[in-house]
Design a protein around this motif. Sequence first.
Motif, PDB file in Angstrom:
ATOM      1  N   ARG A 274       0.946  -1.181  -0.002  1.00 48.30           N
ATOM      2  CA  ARG A 274      -0.106   0.018   0.074  1.00 48.30           C
ATOM      3  C   ARG A 274       1.009   1.146  -0.001  1.00 48.30           C
ATOM      4  N   LEU A 275       1.827   1.366   0.616  1.00 48.00           N
ATOM      5  CA  LEU A 275       2.873   2.511   0.749  1.00 48.00           C
ATOM      6  C   LEU A 275       3.502   2.668  -0.733  1.00 48.00           C
ATOM      7  N   LEU A 276       3.809   1.428  -1.466  1.00 48.20           N
ATOM      8  CA  LEU A 276       4.250   1.687  -2.797  1.00 48.20           C
ATOM      9  C   LEU A 276       3.413   2.268  -3.666  1.00 48.20           C
ATOM     10  N   THR A 277       2.066   1.975  -3.575  1.00 46.30           N
ATOM     11  CA  THR A 277       0.995   2.360  -4.277  1.00 46.30           C
ATOM     12  C   THR A 277       0.747   3.898  -4.187  1.00 46.30           C
ATOM     13  N   ILE A 278       0.737   4.213  -2.772  1.00 46.13           N
ATOM     14  CA  ILE A 278       0.654   5.792  -2.373  1.00 46.13           C
ATOM     15  C   ILE A 278       1.766   6.567  -3.059  1.00 46.13           C
ATOM     16  N   ASP A 279       3.084   5.818  -2.923  1.00 42.79           N
ATOM     17  CA  ASP A 279       4.095   6.735  -3.400  1.00 42.79           C
ATOM     18  C   ASP A 279       3.846   6.941  -4.794  1.00 42.79           C
ATOM     19  N   ARG A 280       3.629   6.166  -5.639  1.00 42.14           N
ATOM     20  CA  ARG A 280       3.347   6.136  -7.076  1.00 42.14           C
ATOM     21  C   ARG A 280       2.424   7.293  -7.429  1.00 42.14           C
ATOM     22  N   ASP A 281       1.406   7.120  -6.509  1.00 43.75           N
ATOM     23  CA  ASP A 281       0.187   8.176  -6.726  1.00 43.75           C
ATOM     24  C   ASP A 281       0.642   9.545  -6.455  1.00 43.75           C
ATOM     25  N   ILE A 282       1.436   9.681  -5.587  1.00 42.15           N
ATOM     26  CA  ILE A 282       1.759  10.938  -5.244  1.00 42.15           C
ATOM     27  C   ILE A 282       2.928  11.569  -6.173  1.00 42.15           C
ATOM     28  N   LYS A 283       3.681  10.813  -6.610  1.00 44.39           N
ATOM     29  CA  LYS A 283       4.624  11.119  -7.835  1.00 44.39           C
ATOM     30  C   LYS A 283       3.848  11.624  -8.983  1.00 44.39           C
ATOM     31  N   ALA A 284       2.702  11.101  -9.355  1.00 39.66           N
ATOM     32  CA  ALA A 284       1.720  10.938 -10.543  1.00 39.66           C
ATOM     33  C   ALA A 284       1.018  12.647 -10.446  1.00 39.66           C
ATOM     34  N   LYS A 285       0.519  12.812  -9.128  1.00 43.48           N
ATOM     35  CA  LYS A 285      -0.077  13.983  -8.832  1.00 43.48           C
ATOM     36  C   LYS A 285       0.914  15.241  -8.816  1.00 43.48           C
ATOM     37  N   GLU A 286       2.051  15.107  -8.247  1.00 39.23           N
ATOM     38  CA  GLU A 286       3.039  16.140  -8.534  1.00 39.23           C
ATOM     39  C   GLU A 286       3.540  16.516  -9.812  1.00 39.23           C
ATOM     40  N   ARG A 287       3.402  15.508 -10.768  1.00 40.65           N
ATOM     41  CA  ARG A 287       3.815  15.860 -12.036  1.00 40.65           C
ATOM     42  C   ARG A 287       2.578  16.574 -12.941  1.00 40.65           C
ATOM     43  N   GLU A 288       1.408  16.257 -12.579  1.00 40.09           N
ATOM     44  CA  GLU A 288       0.144  16.805 -12.998  1.00 40.09           C
ATOM     45  C   GLU A 288       0.260  17.991 -12.323  1.00 40.09           C
ATOM     46  N   ARG A 289       0.540  18.405 -11.089  1.00 41.34           N
ATOM     47  CA  ARG A 289       0.409  19.777 -10.352  1.00 41.34           C
ATOM     48  C   ARG A 289       1.363  20.692 -11.223  1.00 41.34           C
ATOM     49  N   GLU A 290       2.724  20.090 -11.562  1.00 38.81           N
ATOM     50  CA  GLU A 290       3.758  20.775 -12.174  1.00 38.81           C
ATOM     51  C   GLU A 290       3.362  21.236 -13.613  1.00 38.81           C
ATOM     52  N   ALA A 291       2.645  20.325 -14.288  1.00 35.19           N
ATOM     53  CA  ALA A 291       2.332  20.874 -15.784  1.00 35.19           C
ATOM     54  C   ALA A 291       1.284  21.940 -15.570  1.00 35.19           C
ATOM     55  N   LEU A 292       0.526  22.070 -14.646  1.00 33.18           N
ATOM     56  CA  LEU A 292      -0.871  22.954 -14.360  1.00 33.18           C
ATOM     57  C   LEU A 292      -0.060  24.435 -13.612  1.00 33.18           C
ATOM     58  N   ALA A 293       0.887  24.270 -13.099  1.00 35.46           N
ATOM     59  CA  ALA A 293       1.424  25.310 -12.150  1.00 35.46           C
ATOM     60  C   ALA A 293       1.744  26.529 -13.082  1.00 35.46           C
TER      61      ALA A 293
END
Length: 642
Positions: free
Chosen positions: A181-200
């Motif tokens: 579950r920690l590994l899945t959450i870590d991947r989700d965090i990185k994906a959301k950070e990339r998405e946020r960087e594209a919209l920033a």
Amino acid sequence: MSAPASATTPAAPHTVTVDAAKYPISKVTVYQDRAEVKRTLAALSLPRRQGQGACIVRVRGISNAVDSDSIRVDGRGDAVIVDVVAKEVYESLDDAVLSARAQATKDRKAKLAEIDRQLEDLRLDQALLADQVNVITSYAKAVTTPTSVKDASAQPLQGADVFFGSFVGQYANALAEIKRRLLTIDRDIKAKEREREALAEPSDAEGIFAPTSSRIQVVEVTLETKVAGDSKDETLEVDLDITYIVHRASWTPLYDLRVFSQSDSTKLTYAANVQQSTGEDWADVELTLSTAKVARSHGEAPAYKTRWSLCEYRPPVIRKARKMAAPMMMRAAMPMMSAAVGGAIPPPPPPPAPGMFGVRQASIVDYDEEEDDDTGNFRPPAAEIAAGLTATAYRIPSAATIPSDDSQHRVTVALLDLPVTLDHTACPKLDPTAYLTAKITNKSAYTWLAGPANVFLDHAFVAKSRLSMVLPGAKLTTSLGPDPAVAVQYRPVEKFTESRVSAGLFTSSASDRTAITYTQRTVLENKNTTKGITLTLADQVPTTTSSDIVVTLLDPAEKQIPKLASRDAAVDTDGTKAAGTASAHGSNASLNRAPRAPNVVLYEDLGVVEWKIELKPGEKREVALKYAVSYPKRITIEGLDG
């Protein structure tokens, strides 16, 4: 000061503004580097102007790739075209565009806020799972680790092994699940950070640097309306045809060549790749492809305007550089020394002697700088290539749609059924393989421009080729690849050397010359037992420009075969090479000698001997090439065994 009452003020022009996008393009002619677009403005309603006055039709939104000097307007109706003006203007963006831009900014910020909330939840879950790992690990360590030496030496309780085994299994399973579950959450965090960087970062259409106006092309057509004496209509309708040249449009030819060996026929698909990025979509237009090219010299024939003069070449004078520091110091000190002793001041050195075009100012030539000179005096002029003497236009029979996406869109120009002549060629000295070639006569009215071709033989893809330009009535020769049904064997050369030369063969009978006779044999075999073939065999004899070296062709005899200066002079009216065709002789089982005349020709420029041979089904044939080289013993021949 007011104007006199009797003065008449001309009526102000009435302006009608239309959007070009509402009137579709009807016809496009595409050239190889541009296109001509025709747009029809049908049923334009204009007011009838009594007395003096004009009406201006303002057409906005023409392609920004337009050549302003190429715009022309034709019309139909009760009006006369007085003037046509093309210009580039800036217009403020309308409220709909600005509202859409503001809404896009609002949506982007809302999306950023949602991503921040999701990241906060994910990081909270990540921290809770990390705490669970710490709790389970600490509990397992407390259970399995003795608290004192006495506990460590004590005997284990009855059933403790079962308890610990069960505990270890549960501990491992729980810990593994948490880490997944920690590994899945870590991947989700990185994906959301990339998405946020594209919209920033705001887009170019947002922020303080967002444009508030747009640049558009406008064509203004000034019309004088005709007023009929008995007409009571206040308006009239006219049709305007606006034609203009646009850049960023082109077409290139491509071909599918399908050869069928059993029927000796060819199907040629003449197609074109059309692409454009003019900013205007061509939807269901009448498309025409033209081979014309715009001349760079405005269509004028070149003429000589300067004289071609010769003069004697005088190389630059190169002198060694002197060490000037010490002599100059001495020269500067001499006046003071002379003055000190009461002598006269020596005169300055004489000026340098004048050169060919004036006074030479330098005695050292820097060749590096001369070679890098940008004047181009020592560089050959760039070549300009022109293809074709006339232009041909091909109208595509069906309506075509070419969007403005700068992608290639294929259209079919013509489907042609043509006869073909299949021959074989072999040059065994370079490659002991027989190649199948197709000779096609362009019996259509189409000019085949140079372009890539996919070549098929009996439904099998055999090669990617490139066709050269073929005019109507001209011939095309293309390779279909190796033919395994024809075997070519290039046997080792037979070499015979003698010291004396007979007077009958060479002009000298002295023993100071060496003569070497070479015999090269090639064996050809048609393994196809149902169909005969025609094969062109090429071999080579050495050539020389030295009067001491004599090369004599013995078999076939040089005096019995035609000789041509080069292969360019070897095409007759039938489009085939000048080497004749002779019938095959002998049975299939025996190894026969090829007839020597008239199916052999010698091309003197490269020393190529070429046979044209017909092989019956299953026939095997030997072809011999024999030549002699004579030269004085005192010299060494270079390249003789090449």
